[in-house]
Design a protein around this motif. Structure first.
Motif, PDB file in Angstrom:
ATOM      1  N   THR A 124       0.828  -1.209   0.000  1.00  0.00           N
ATOM      2  CA  THR A 124       0.000   0.000   0.000  1.00  0.00           C
ATOM      3  C   THR A 124       0.859   1.253   0.000  1.00  0.00           C
ATOM      4  O   THR A 124       2.005   1.227   0.461  1.00  0.00           O
ATOM      5  N   SER A 125       0.289   2.349  -0.503  1.00  0.00           N
ATOM      6  CA  SER A 125       1.064   3.598  -0.642  1.00  0.00           C
ATOM      7  C   SER A 125       0.781   4.600   0.462  1.00  0.00           C
ATOM      8  O   SER A 125       1.681   5.295   0.927  1.00  0.00           O
ATOM      9  N   LEU A 126      -0.498   4.764   0.848  1.00  0.00           N
ATOM     10  CA  LEU A 126      -0.851   5.756   1.871  1.00  0.00           C
ATOM     11  C   LEU A 126      -1.548   5.061   3.030  1.00  0.00           C
ATOM     12  O   LEU A 126      -2.448   4.232   2.808  1.00  0.00           O
ATOM     13  N   TYR A 127      -1.158   5.435   4.251  1.00  0.00           N
ATOM     14  CA  TYR A 127      -1.663   4.739   5.437  1.00  0.00           C
ATOM     15  C   TYR A 127      -1.657   5.715   6.602  1.00  0.00           C
ATOM     16  O   TYR A 127      -0.918   6.713   6.589  1.00  0.00           O
ATOM     17  N   PRO A 128      -2.474   5.468   7.629  1.00  0.00           N
ATOM     18  CA  PRO A 128      -2.439   6.354   8.786  1.00  0.00           C
ATOM     19  C   PRO A 128      -1.008   6.395   9.335  1.00  0.00           C
ATOM     20  O   PRO A 128      -0.363   5.341   9.444  1.00  0.00           O
ATOM     21  N   GLY A 129      -0.527   7.607   9.661  1.00  0.00           N
ATOM     22  CA  GLY A 129       0.869   7.772  10.072  1.00  0.00           C
ATOM     23  C   GLY A 129       1.312   6.802  11.154  1.00  0.00           C
ATOM     24  O   GLY A 129       2.425   6.275  11.111  1.00  0.00           O
ATOM     25  N   ALA A 130       0.399   6.533  12.121  1.00  0.00           N
ATOM     26  CA  ALA A 130       0.760   5.641  13.233  1.00  0.00           C
ATOM     27  C   ALA A 130       1.109   4.238  12.747  1.00  0.00           C
ATOM     28  O   ALA A 130       1.767   3.474  13.453  1.00  0.00           O
ATOM     29  N   ASN A 131       0.655   3.874  11.549  1.00  0.00           N
ATOM     30  CA  ASN A 131       0.924   2.528  11.041  1.00  0.00           C
ATOM     31  C   ASN A 131       2.154   2.463  10.141  1.00  0.00           C
ATOM     32  O   ASN A 131       2.399   1.428   9.515  1.00  0.00           O
ATOM     33  N   GLY A 132       2.896   3.558  10.072  1.00  0.00           N
ATOM     34  CA  GLY A 132       4.053   3.576   9.187  1.00  0.00           C
ATOM     35  C   GLY A 132       5.238   2.811   9.751  1.00  0.00           C
ATOM     36  O   GLY A 132       6.301   3.387   9.980  1.00  0.00           O
ATOM     37  N   LYS A 133       5.047   1.536  10.001  1.00  0.00           N
ATOM     38  CA  LYS A 133       6.130   0.709  10.544  1.00  0.00           C
ATOM     39  C   LYS A 133       6.401  -0.436   9.573  1.00  0.00           C
ATOM     40  O   LYS A 133       5.466  -0.976   8.985  1.00  0.00           O
ATOM     41  N   ASP A 134       7.674  -0.771   9.433  1.00  0.00           N
ATOM     42  CA  ASP A 134       8.045  -1.727   8.394  1.00  0.00           C
ATOM     43  C   ASP A 134       8.271  -3.107   9.011  1.00  0.00           C
ATOM     44  O   ASP A 134       9.264  -3.320   9.714  1.00  0.00           O
ATOM     45  N   VAL A 135       7.358  -4.051   8.729  1.00  0.00           N
ATOM     46  CA  VAL A 135       7.491  -5.386   9.339  1.00  0.00           C
ATOM     47  C   VAL A 135       8.745  -6.111   8.838  1.00  0.00           C
ATOM     48  O   VAL A 135       9.266  -6.992   9.520  1.00  0.00           O
ATOM     49  N   LYS A 136       9.231  -5.700   7.660  1.00  0.00           N
ATOM     50  CA  LYS A 136      10.432  -6.367   7.138  1.00  0.00           C
ATOM     51  C   LYS A 136      11.656  -5.992   7.980  1.00  0.00           C
ATOM     52  O   LYS A 136      12.599  -6.761   8.119  1.00  0.00           O
ATOM     53  N   LYS A 137      11.621  -4.774   8.534  1.00  0.00           N
ATOM     54  CA  LYS A 137      12.792  -4.304   9.297  1.00  0.00           C
ATOM     55  C   LYS A 137      12.702  -4.638  10.788  1.00  0.00           C
ATOM     56  O   LYS A 137      13.707  -4.591  11.488  1.00  0.00           O
TER      57      LYS A 137
END
Ligand SMILES: Cc1cc2nc3c(=O)[nH]c(=O)nc-3n(C[C@H](O)[C@H](O)[C@H](O)COP(=O)(O)OP(=O)(O)OC[C@H]3O[C@@H](n4cnc5c(N)ncnc54)[C@H](O)[C@@H]3O)c2cc1C
Length: 422
Positions: A124-137
Protein backbone atom coordinates in the motif's frame (compact mmCIF):
# COMPACT_ATOMS: atom_id res chain seq x y z
CA UNK A 1 -31.50 25.46 -4.77
CA UNK A 2 -28.88 25.11 -7.48
CA UNK A 3 -25.39 23.79 -6.71
CA UNK A 4 -22.19 24.33 -8.65
CA UNK A 5 -21.27 20.67 -8.22
CA UNK A 6 -23.52 17.75 -7.30
CA UNK A 7 -21.57 14.65 -6.29
CA UNK A 8 -23.49 11.37 -6.47
CA UNK A 9 -21.94 8.78 -4.14
CA UNK A 10 -20.34 8.96 -0.69
CA UNK A 11 -17.38 6.63 -1.15
CA UNK A 12 -13.76 7.72 -1.43
CA UNK A 13 -14.28 8.82 -5.06
CA UNK A 14 -17.23 11.01 -4.05
CA UNK A 15 -15.34 12.51 -1.09
CA UNK A 16 -12.31 13.23 -3.27
CA UNK A 17 -14.52 14.93 -5.92
CA UNK A 18 -16.16 17.06 -3.22
CA UNK A 19 -12.74 17.99 -1.80
CA UNK A 20 -11.45 19.19 -5.19
CA UNK A 21 -14.61 21.19 -5.95
CA UNK A 22 -14.88 22.83 -2.53
CA UNK A 23 -11.17 23.75 -2.62
CA UNK A 24 -12.00 25.68 -5.78
CA UNK A 25 -14.64 27.64 -3.90
CA UNK A 26 -17.69 25.86 -5.31
CA UNK A 27 -21.04 25.19 -3.68
CA UNK A 28 -21.08 21.41 -3.36
CA UNK A 29 -23.57 18.76 -2.28
CA UNK A 30 -22.98 15.01 -1.90
CA UNK A 31 -26.04 12.79 -2.32
CA UNK A 32 -25.86 9.05 -1.79
CA UNK A 33 -28.01 6.01 -1.34
CA UNK A 34 -25.78 4.69 1.43
CA UNK A 35 -22.31 4.61 2.90
CA UNK A 36 -19.47 3.72 0.58
CA UNK A 37 -17.05 0.81 0.67
CA UNK A 38 -14.60 2.62 2.97
CA UNK A 39 -16.47 1.23 5.96
CA UNK A 40 -15.54 -2.30 4.85
CA UNK A 41 -12.03 -1.54 3.68
CA UNK A 42 -8.70 -1.27 5.46
CA UNK A 43 -8.55 2.50 5.14
CA UNK A 44 -5.26 2.05 3.28
CA UNK A 45 -4.99 3.72 -0.09
CA UNK A 46 -3.49 1.23 -2.49
CA UNK A 47 -2.35 2.86 -5.72
CA UNK A 48 -0.75 -0.02 -7.53
CA UNK A 49 0.16 -3.21 -5.71
CA UNK A 50 0.79 -5.57 -8.61
CA UNK A 51 1.87 -4.76 -12.16
CA UNK A 52 1.96 -6.59 -14.49
CA UNK A 53 -0.96 -8.29 -12.76
CA UNK A 54 0.31 -11.75 -13.72
CA UNK A 55 3.27 -11.41 -11.37
CA UNK A 56 3.04 -12.21 -7.69
CA UNK A 57 5.86 -9.76 -6.81
CA UNK A 58 4.48 -6.56 -5.30
CA UNK A 59 5.29 -3.25 -6.94
CA UNK A 60 7.97 -1.43 -4.93
CA UNK A 61 7.69 1.97 -6.66
CA UNK A 62 4.09 2.66 -7.80
CA UNK A 63 4.96 5.89 -9.62
CA UNK A 64 7.54 4.12 -11.74
CA UNK A 65 5.21 1.17 -12.44
CA UNK A 66 2.46 3.63 -13.37
CA UNK A 67 4.55 4.86 -16.31
CA UNK A 68 4.47 1.36 -17.82
CA UNK A 69 0.80 0.85 -17.04
CA UNK A 70 -0.25 4.16 -18.59
CA UNK A 71 1.67 3.59 -21.83
CA UNK A 72 0.57 -0.04 -22.19
CA UNK A 73 -3.05 0.52 -21.22
CA UNK A 74 -4.45 3.86 -22.49
CA UNK A 75 -7.99 2.93 -21.40
CA UNK A 76 -6.95 2.58 -17.74
CA UNK A 77 -8.41 5.33 -15.48
CA UNK A 78 -4.86 6.29 -14.41
CA UNK A 79 -4.01 6.89 -18.10
CA UNK A 80 -7.12 9.08 -18.46
CA UNK A 81 -6.22 11.35 -15.54
CA UNK A 82 -2.43 11.36 -16.06
CA UNK A 83 0.53 11.36 -13.69
CA UNK A 84 0.39 15.05 -12.70
CA UNK A 85 -3.24 14.77 -11.68
CA UNK A 86 -2.58 11.61 -9.68
CA UNK A 87 0.22 13.34 -7.78
CA UNK A 88 -2.02 16.37 -7.17
CA UNK A 89 -4.74 14.14 -5.68
CA UNK A 90 -2.23 12.52 -3.31
CA UNK A 91 -0.87 15.88 -2.14
CA UNK A 92 -4.38 17.24 -1.60
CA UNK A 93 -5.39 14.14 0.35
CA UNK A 94 -2.26 14.14 2.55
CA UNK A 95 -2.82 17.82 3.39
CA UNK A 96 -6.53 17.30 4.08
CA UNK A 97 -5.86 14.20 6.21
CA UNK A 98 -3.61 16.27 8.49
CA UNK A 99 -6.28 18.96 8.79
CA UNK A 100 -8.96 16.37 9.58
CA UNK A 101 -6.85 15.04 12.49
CA UNK A 102 -6.07 11.69 10.86
CA UNK A 103 -2.63 12.31 9.38
CA UNK A 104 -1.81 9.88 6.60
CA UNK A 105 1.76 9.12 5.58
CA UNK A 106 3.42 7.42 2.64
CA UNK A 107 4.02 8.39 -0.96
CA UNK A 108 3.69 7.22 -4.53
CA UNK A 109 7.43 6.44 -4.62
CA UNK A 110 7.18 3.34 -2.48
CA UNK A 111 4.80 0.69 -1.24
CA UNK A 112 4.89 -0.52 2.34
CA UNK A 113 3.88 -4.13 3.05
CA UNK A 114 1.03 -4.18 5.53
CA UNK A 115 -0.10 -7.34 7.36
CA UNK A 116 -3.73 -8.29 6.77
CA UNK A 117 -6.06 -10.07 9.21
CA UNK A 118 -5.01 -13.35 7.59
CA UNK A 119 -1.31 -12.56 7.85
CA UNK A 120 -0.77 -11.82 4.16
CA UNK A 121 1.47 -8.88 3.28
CA UNK A 122 -0.39 -6.32 1.22
CA UNK A 123 1.38 -3.48 -0.66
CA UNK A 124 0.00 0.00 0.00
CA UNK A 125 1.06 3.60 -0.64
CA UNK A 126 -0.85 5.76 1.87
CA UNK A 127 -1.66 4.74 5.44
CA UNK A 128 -2.44 6.35 8.79
CA UNK A 129 0.87 7.77 10.07
CA UNK A 130 0.76 5.64 13.23
CA UNK A 131 0.92 2.53 11.04
CA UNK A 132 4.05 3.58 9.19
CA UNK A 133 6.13 0.71 10.54
CA UNK A 134 8.04 -1.73 8.39
CA UNK A 135 7.49 -5.39 9.34
CA UNK A 136 10.43 -6.37 7.14
CA UNK A 137 12.79 -4.30 9.30
CA UNK A 138 11.32 -5.19 12.72
CA UNK A 139 13.68 -7.43 14.72
CA UNK A 140 11.07 -9.00 17.02
CA UNK A 141 7.34 -9.14 16.41
CA UNK A 142 4.38 -10.39 18.37
CA UNK A 143 0.80 -10.73 17.10
CA UNK A 144 -1.79 -10.11 19.81
CA UNK A 145 -5.27 -11.61 19.64
CA UNK A 146 -8.07 -10.43 21.90
CA UNK A 147 -10.30 -13.27 23.12
CA UNK A 148 -13.47 -11.19 23.03
CA UNK A 149 -12.98 -10.26 19.33
CA UNK A 150 -14.43 -12.48 16.60
CA UNK A 151 -12.53 -13.44 13.43
CA UNK A 152 -8.95 -12.65 14.41
CA UNK A 153 -6.59 -15.56 15.07
CA UNK A 154 -3.07 -14.47 16.09
CA UNK A 155 -1.46 -17.87 15.52
CA UNK A 156 -2.58 -17.97 11.88
CA UNK A 157 -1.40 -14.39 11.32
CA UNK A 158 1.97 -15.11 12.97
CA UNK A 159 2.52 -18.34 11.02
CA UNK A 160 1.73 -16.66 7.70
CA UNK A 161 4.01 -13.75 8.49
CA UNK A 162 6.82 -16.10 9.52
CA UNK A 163 6.51 -17.96 6.22
CA UNK A 164 6.71 -14.75 4.16
CA UNK A 165 9.30 -12.85 6.18
CA UNK A 166 11.52 -15.82 7.03
CA UNK A 167 11.83 -14.83 10.70
CA UNK A 168 10.22 -15.79 14.00
CA UNK A 169 6.89 -14.11 14.85
CA UNK A 170 5.31 -14.78 18.24
CA UNK A 171 1.57 -15.00 18.88
CA UNK A 172 -0.36 -14.47 22.08
CA UNK A 173 -3.93 -14.16 23.30
CA UNK A 174 -5.14 -11.67 25.88
CA UNK A 175 -8.54 -11.74 27.55
CA UNK A 176 -9.81 -8.35 28.67
CA UNK A 177 -12.50 -9.81 30.91
CA UNK A 178 -15.31 -7.86 29.24
CA UNK A 179 -18.46 -9.67 30.23
CA UNK A 180 -20.89 -8.43 27.58
CA UNK A 181 -22.54 -11.82 27.07
CA UNK A 182 -21.41 -12.11 23.43
CA UNK A 183 -18.38 -11.96 21.17
CA UNK A 184 -17.60 -8.50 19.84
CA UNK A 185 -16.86 -7.26 16.35
CA UNK A 186 -14.08 -4.72 15.84
CA UNK A 187 -16.37 -1.70 16.05
CA UNK A 188 -17.93 -2.90 19.34
CA UNK A 189 -14.50 -3.59 20.81
CA UNK A 190 -13.10 -0.23 19.65
CA UNK A 191 -15.95 1.51 21.48
CA UNK A 192 -15.12 -0.51 24.59
CA UNK A 193 -11.47 0.52 24.34
CA UNK A 194 -12.50 4.18 24.51
CA UNK A 195 -12.97 3.54 28.23
CA UNK A 196 -9.97 4.22 30.47
CA UNK A 197 -10.35 1.08 32.61
CA UNK A 198 -10.25 -1.17 29.54
CA UNK A 199 -7.15 0.54 28.12
CA UNK A 200 -5.43 0.06 31.49
CA UNK A 201 -6.60 -3.58 31.46
CA UNK A 202 -5.02 -4.12 28.02
CA UNK A 203 -1.75 -2.45 29.03
CA UNK A 204 -1.50 -4.61 32.19
CA UNK A 205 -2.16 -7.83 30.26
CA UNK A 206 0.50 -6.97 27.68
CA UNK A 207 2.97 -5.98 30.43
CA UNK A 208 2.73 -9.45 31.92
CA UNK A 209 3.61 -10.96 28.51
CA UNK A 210 6.76 -8.89 28.09
CA UNK A 211 6.50 -7.04 24.78
CA UNK A 212 9.32 -4.54 25.49
CA UNK A 213 11.31 -3.54 22.37
CA UNK A 214 9.02 -5.60 20.10
CA UNK A 215 6.69 -4.59 17.28
CA UNK A 216 3.23 -5.43 18.60
CA UNK A 217 0.71 -6.24 15.84
CA UNK A 218 -2.79 -5.86 17.19
CA UNK A 219 -6.20 -5.85 15.47
CA UNK A 220 -7.45 -2.31 14.71
CA UNK A 221 -9.70 -1.90 17.75
CA UNK A 222 -7.78 0.72 19.71
CA UNK A 223 -10.62 3.23 19.79
CA UNK A 224 -12.87 5.03 17.34
CA UNK A 225 -11.85 8.61 18.10
CA UNK A 226 -8.81 8.58 20.38
CA UNK A 227 -6.83 5.68 18.98
CA UNK A 228 -3.72 7.80 18.49
CA UNK A 229 -3.57 8.51 22.23
CA UNK A 230 -4.16 4.82 23.01
CA UNK A 231 -1.30 3.81 20.69
CA UNK A 232 0.97 6.46 22.24
CA UNK A 233 0.15 5.18 25.74
CA UNK A 234 0.76 1.56 24.81
CA UNK A 235 4.08 2.46 23.16
CA UNK A 236 5.34 4.60 26.04
CA UNK A 237 4.16 2.40 28.92
CA UNK A 238 5.18 -0.91 27.32
CA UNK A 239 8.33 0.47 25.61
CA UNK A 240 7.32 -1.20 22.36
CA UNK A 241 6.03 -0.19 18.94
CA UNK A 242 2.38 -0.75 18.08
CA UNK A 243 0.86 -1.35 14.66
CA UNK A 244 -2.83 -2.00 14.06
CA UNK A 245 -3.94 -4.70 11.61
CA UNK A 246 -7.14 -3.87 9.70
CA UNK A 247 -9.85 -6.40 10.50
CA UNK A 248 -12.65 -7.96 8.50
CA UNK A 249 -15.70 -5.65 8.12
CA UNK A 250 -16.81 -3.62 9.96
CA UNK A 251 -13.34 -2.12 9.64
CA UNK A 252 -12.50 0.49 12.25
CA UNK A 253 -9.63 1.88 10.16
CA UNK A 254 -11.97 2.39 7.19
CA UNK A 255 -14.60 3.86 9.52
CA UNK A 256 -12.14 6.40 10.94
CA UNK A 257 -11.21 7.61 7.44
CA UNK A 258 -14.81 7.75 6.19
CA UNK A 259 -16.08 9.64 9.23
CA UNK A 260 -13.12 12.03 9.46
CA UNK A 261 -13.31 12.84 5.73
CA UNK A 262 -17.06 13.49 5.86
CA UNK A 263 -16.83 15.75 8.92
CA UNK A 264 -13.95 17.63 7.32
CA UNK A 265 -15.92 18.24 4.13
CA UNK A 266 -18.94 19.38 6.15
CA UNK A 267 -16.73 21.90 7.97
CA UNK A 268 -15.59 23.18 4.57
CA UNK A 269 -19.24 23.79 3.66
CA UNK A 270 -20.10 20.66 1.67
CA UNK A 271 -23.71 19.54 2.21
CA UNK A 272 -24.62 15.87 2.52
CA UNK A 273 -27.83 13.91 1.95
CA UNK A 274 -27.19 10.23 2.63
CA UNK A 275 -29.76 7.46 2.63
CA UNK A 276 -31.67 8.24 -0.55
CA UNK A 277 -31.01 6.88 -4.05
CA UNK A 278 -31.05 9.05 -7.14
CA UNK A 279 -34.11 7.82 -9.00
CA UNK A 280 -34.58 10.42 -11.72
CA UNK A 281 -32.36 12.59 -13.92
CA UNK A 282 -33.28 15.45 -16.23
CA UNK A 283 -30.82 15.52 -19.15
CA UNK A 284 -31.29 17.59 -22.29
CA UNK A 285 -29.02 18.42 -25.24
CA UNK A 286 -26.09 16.49 -23.80
CA UNK A 287 -26.20 18.12 -20.36
CA UNK A 288 -27.71 17.11 -17.04
CA UNK A 289 -29.89 19.84 -15.47
CA UNK A 290 -31.02 18.18 -12.27
CA UNK A 291 -31.34 14.90 -10.46
CA UNK A 292 -34.04 13.75 -8.06
CA UNK A 293 -33.72 11.57 -4.97
CA UNK A 294 -36.49 9.61 -3.35
CA UNK A 295 -37.19 10.78 0.19
CA UNK A 296 -38.44 8.61 3.06
CA UNK A 297 -42.02 9.71 2.32
CA UNK A 298 -41.58 8.47 -1.31
CA UNK A 299 -41.56 12.07 -2.56
CA UNK A 300 -39.08 13.31 -5.15
CA UNK A 301 -36.60 15.97 -4.07
CA UNK A 302 -35.03 17.75 -7.03
CA UNK A 303 -31.41 18.92 -6.92
CA UNK A 304 -30.19 21.14 -9.74
CA UNK A 305 -26.52 21.51 -10.60
CA UNK A 306 -24.13 23.17 -12.99
CA UNK A 307 -22.07 19.96 -13.13
CA UNK A 308 -22.25 16.44 -11.68
CA UNK A 309 -19.72 13.87 -10.48
CA UNK A 310 -20.91 10.29 -10.82
CA UNK A 311 -19.17 8.26 -8.09
CA UNK A 312 -21.70 5.53 -7.39
CA UNK A 313 -19.20 2.67 -7.22
CA UNK A 314 -19.05 -0.53 -9.19
CA UNK A 315 -21.01 -3.72 -8.72
CA UNK A 316 -20.24 -3.80 -4.97
CA UNK A 317 -21.18 -0.13 -4.53
CA UNK A 318 -24.36 -0.73 -6.59
CA UNK A 319 -23.54 1.91 -9.18
CA UNK A 320 -23.53 -0.95 -11.70
CA UNK A 321 -26.17 -3.66 -11.73
CA UNK A 322 -25.50 -7.02 -13.36
CA UNK A 323 -28.25 -8.79 -15.32
CA UNK A 324 -27.95 -12.06 -17.25
CA UNK A 325 -27.84 -10.10 -20.51
CA UNK A 326 -25.69 -7.18 -19.51
CA UNK A 327 -24.69 -4.55 -17.01
CA UNK A 328 -26.59 -1.33 -16.28
CA UNK A 329 -25.32 1.98 -14.93
CA UNK A 330 -28.03 2.87 -12.42
CA UNK A 331 -28.27 6.68 -12.40
CA UNK A 332 -27.94 7.97 -16.00
CA UNK A 333 -28.30 4.62 -17.78
CA UNK A 334 -24.96 5.33 -19.44
CA UNK A 335 -23.44 2.90 -21.92
CA UNK A 336 -21.39 0.27 -20.06
CA UNK A 337 -18.41 -1.48 -21.57
CA UNK A 338 -18.72 -5.23 -21.02
CA UNK A 339 -17.23 -8.40 -22.44
CA UNK A 340 -19.14 -11.31 -23.96
CA UNK A 341 -18.51 -13.48 -20.92
CA UNK A 342 -18.63 -12.12 -17.39
CA UNK A 343 -15.96 -14.33 -15.87
CA UNK A 344 -13.09 -16.58 -16.85
CA UNK A 345 -13.58 -20.29 -16.32
CA UNK A 346 -10.73 -20.29 -13.80
CA UNK A 347 -12.07 -17.91 -11.16
CA UNK A 348 -8.69 -17.64 -9.43
CA UNK A 349 -6.79 -16.96 -12.64
CA UNK A 350 -4.21 -14.18 -12.59
CA UNK A 351 -5.77 -12.84 -15.79
CA UNK A 352 -8.11 -9.86 -15.37
CA UNK A 353 -11.73 -10.93 -14.89
CA UNK A 354 -14.00 -9.41 -17.59
CA UNK A 355 -16.60 -8.47 -14.97
CA UNK A 356 -14.04 -6.48 -12.98
CA UNK A 357 -13.07 -4.50 -16.11
CA UNK A 358 -16.68 -3.55 -16.90
CA UNK A 359 -17.84 0.00 -16.31
CA UNK A 360 -18.56 3.35 -17.86
CA UNK A 361 -16.17 4.37 -20.65
CA UNK A 362 -14.99 7.97 -20.60
CA UNK A 363 -12.79 10.32 -22.56
CA UNK A 364 -9.71 12.03 -21.08
CA UNK A 365 -12.03 14.51 -19.29
CA UNK A 366 -13.83 11.64 -17.53
CA UNK A 367 -17.00 12.50 -19.45
CA UNK A 368 -19.02 9.38 -20.27
CA UNK A 369 -18.80 8.42 -23.94
CA UNK A 370 -20.78 6.37 -26.37
CA UNK A 371 -18.95 3.02 -26.56
CA UNK A 372 -19.33 2.89 -30.38
CA UNK A 373 -18.63 6.49 -31.42
CA UNK A 374 -16.43 7.75 -28.58
CA UNK A 375 -18.52 11.00 -28.44
CA UNK A 376 -19.24 12.54 -25.01
CA UNK A 377 -22.75 11.43 -23.98
CA UNK A 378 -23.11 14.12 -21.27
CA UNK A 379 -20.67 17.03 -21.18
CA UNK A 380 -21.26 18.19 -17.59
CA UNK A 381 -21.11 14.73 -15.98
CA UNK A 382 -17.71 13.42 -14.79
CA UNK A 383 -17.28 9.80 -13.80
CA UNK A 384 -14.98 8.63 -10.98
CA UNK A 385 -14.02 5.60 -8.94
CA UNK A 386 -15.28 2.06 -9.29
CA UNK A 387 -17.96 3.07 -11.84
CA UNK A 388 -15.18 3.46 -14.41
CA UNK A 389 -14.28 0.79 -16.97
CA UNK A 390 -10.84 -0.49 -17.81
CA UNK A 391 -9.13 -1.68 -14.62
CA UNK A 392 -9.26 -4.59 -12.20
CA UNK A 393 -8.91 -3.12 -8.68
CA UNK A 394 -8.59 -6.54 -7.07
CA UNK A 395 -5.74 -7.91 -9.21
CA UNK A 396 -3.88 -4.60 -9.40
CA UNK A 397 -4.63 -3.58 -5.81
CA UNK A 398 -5.57 -0.12 -6.96
CA UNK A 399 -9.14 0.34 -5.64
CA UNK A 400 -8.81 3.33 -3.34
CA UNK A 401 -5.99 4.83 -5.44
CA UNK A 402 -8.19 4.99 -8.54
CA UNK A 403 -11.08 6.32 -6.43
CA UNK A 404 -8.90 9.09 -4.95
CA UNK A 405 -7.17 10.14 -8.20
CA UNK A 406 -10.18 10.02 -10.53
CA UNK A 407 -12.46 11.56 -7.89
CA UNK A 408 -10.14 14.53 -7.46
CA UNK A 409 -9.82 15.06 -11.21
CA UNK A 410 -13.61 14.72 -11.71
CA UNK A 411 -14.21 17.29 -8.94
CA UNK A 412 -11.78 19.76 -10.53
CA UNK A 413 -13.36 19.35 -13.96
CA UNK A 414 -16.87 19.65 -12.54
CA UNK A 415 -15.83 22.83 -10.72
CA UNK A 416 -15.17 24.28 -14.17
CA UNK A 417 -18.89 23.86 -14.88
CA UNK A 418 -18.35 21.15 -17.48
CA UNK A 419 -16.97 23.58 -20.05
CA UNK A 420 -13.83 21.52 -20.72
CA UNK A 421 -14.38 21.08 -24.45
CA UNK A 422 -16.94 23.66 -25.42
C1 LIG B 1 -14.35 -5.43 1.55
C2 LIG B 1 -13.52 -4.50 0.72
C3 LIG B 1 -12.24 -4.17 1.12
C4 LIG B 1 -11.46 -3.30 0.35
N1 LIG B 1 -10.20 -2.99 0.78
C5 LIG B 1 -9.46 -2.10 0.09
C6 LIG B 1 -8.17 -1.72 0.55
O1 LIG B 1 -7.71 -2.17 1.57
N2 LIG B 1 -7.45 -0.84 -0.18
C7 LIG B 1 -7.94 -0.29 -1.35
O2 LIG B 1 -7.24 0.51 -1.97
N3 LIG B 1 -9.15 -0.64 -1.82
C8 LIG B 1 -9.92 -1.53 -1.13
N4 LIG B 1 -11.16 -1.89 -1.59
C9 LIG B 1 -11.64 -1.34 -2.85
C10 LIG B 1 -12.13 0.05 -2.64
O3 LIG B 1 -12.84 0.11 -1.41
C11 LIG B 1 -13.03 0.51 -3.77
O4 LIG B 1 -12.40 0.31 -4.98
C12 LIG B 1 -13.32 1.98 -3.62
O5 LIG B 1 -13.79 2.22 -2.31
C13 LIG B 1 -14.37 2.44 -4.58
O6 LIG B 1 -14.82 3.71 -4.13
P1 LIG B 1 -16.02 4.43 -4.85
O7 LIG B 1 -16.17 5.74 -4.15
O8 LIG B 1 -15.81 4.42 -6.30
O9 LIG B 1 -17.31 3.51 -4.58
P2 LIG B 1 -18.06 3.08 -3.25
O10 LIG B 1 -17.19 3.18 -2.08
O11 LIG B 1 -18.70 1.79 -3.57
O12 LIG B 1 -19.20 4.20 -3.08
C14 LIG B 1 -20.34 4.24 -3.91
C15 LIG B 1 -21.33 5.25 -3.35
O13 LIG B 1 -22.38 5.47 -4.31
C16 LIG B 1 -23.64 5.33 -3.67
N5 LIG B 1 -24.67 4.93 -4.65
C17 LIG B 1 -24.78 3.78 -5.36
N6 LIG B 1 -25.89 3.83 -6.12
C18 LIG B 1 -26.49 5.02 -5.91
C19 LIG B 1 -27.68 5.65 -6.39
N7 LIG B 1 -28.50 5.07 -7.26
N8 LIG B 1 -28.00 6.89 -5.93
C20 LIG B 1 -27.21 7.52 -5.03
N9 LIG B 1 -26.07 6.96 -4.54
C21 LIG B 1 -25.72 5.73 -4.97
C22 LIG B 1 -23.38 4.29 -2.59
O14 LIG B 1 -24.39 4.31 -1.62
C23 LIG B 1 -22.02 4.79 -2.07
O15 LIG B 1 -22.18 5.89 -1.21
C24 LIG B 1 -11.97 -2.77 -0.85
C25 LIG B 1 -13.26 -3.09 -1.26
C26 LIG B 1 -14.03 -3.95 -0.49
C27 LIG B 1 -15.41 -4.29 -0.97
Amino acid sequence: MKYDVVVIGAGLAGFSSALAAVELGKKVIVVAKGLGNLYSSSGYIDFLGYYPTTTSWPVTNPLQALEGLVSENPEHPYAKVGKESIIRSVNAFLKASGEMGLSYAGSLDSNLLMPTAAGALSPTSLYPGANGKDVKKAREMVVVGIKELIDFYPLIVAQNLERQLGKKVEALWVELGLDLGRELNSYDLALTLEQEKNVIGLINKLKSWGVKDKLVLIPAVLGIKDWQQVINRLESQLECQVMEIPTLPPSVMGYRLAQSFMHYLKKKGVEFIIGHPVVHVDCRAGRCREIAIETAAHRLKKIAGEAFCLATGGILGEGLQVFPKGIREVVFNLPVKTAETHSLEDFFSLEEQPLALAGVMTNEFLQPVDVETGEAALTNVFVAGATLAGYDPFLEKSGNGVALATGYRAGQLAAGGGKVNE
